[in-house]
Motif scaffolding. Sequence first.
Motif: not given
Length: 375
Positions: A199, A201, A204, A227, A229-230, A233-234, A240, A248
């Motif tokens: 997460e 953001d 990245v 990794y 992602d939030n 963002s995903w 990423t 995610v």
Amino acid sequence: MNRSRAAVALLLIATQLAACTRLAPSAPRRPQPAESLPEPSRSAQSAGPAVRTVSAAARATTAQLGVQIFWHGVNDPDALRANATRLLDYVVGLGANSVGITFPISVDGARPTRVYATPGVTPTPSDLRELVALARERGLRVQLRPLIDEANLKAAVAWRGSIEPRSVSGWFTSYTNLLVPFLEAAQESGADVFVIGSELDSLVRYESQWRAVVVRARTLFRGRLAYADNWGSWATGRPTVPGVEPGVDAYPKLGVDDSSSTAKITRAWTAWFGNRPADLTRTVVQEIGIAATSGAYHGPAAWPRGHETLRPDIQIRWFAGACAAARSLHLAGIYFWTLDAWADPANAAGYDVGSFIGRGDQAIKECFANGWPSR
């Protein structure tokens, strides 16, 4: 920046912070084949009481089907073993083949200069070696997952995805140094996956720095790197962290309400996952959680702390819909959030509406029992 623009920016950060407040309840390689799932330790089973182990059906499933345990503040060896035994047996009983050990690390504010472990809160590398050993005794795959704690960020109206280091190179050096002993523990104990970040953001975009983290991590850990992602963002499809398995943390607002059926929620999840079609079969949902209370679908990341009326059906339908969508799209796995390190699954009544113990866990069990299609 004029005052009006500053106010808008502050409001945006506050909104993001509010969307990232879920806590523990009371606070590019394909996955390895199913044969790599550890067999339960025979010596562990013969040395004392029988150890509850992963079923043959769960071991045969390629996807990671798991639960995240938020591990913090367990400082006594006896408590570590007792808590881990209690929780890992519960996870196995749900039909899981994987467990995530999420643990808190810290930064020194919204404009951080360093990353550090908090004594008495962050588990030691030795603690993690013990936890991984106990999980592998049960035949569980293990994911280790450091997560930046937000306790000292909220006063600055910030969250882990908005931090802006004073020196980017200095911060990444500190971050990498912090990860080193945990990566070594992961390698020594035989963990399967190490998550190098979650997460983040605002960070990245620093591709070269992340590549350096990955290169360093691969010198220490021969398992798989990932990794997370939030969710916001995903869903945008933006690039990423390169060179690792995608994940995610999924808390989207899907436009459903309390009266929505599981079928409707499944369709909504399917549409949302479709934002990243190229990555789906490599993606693991590293977190999915929601409070078991009315209105939770309008803000899945918000963990109520009052005396809200318990609505297990809200949580059950959310979990069932997400699982059905992820399975049909052949995602690489799913982890449900969360079990606190101190939780007792035998006492469902003792937990707030954020917990799935005695509530959404029936949907988790059904999700795992239905298996996962081969990819």
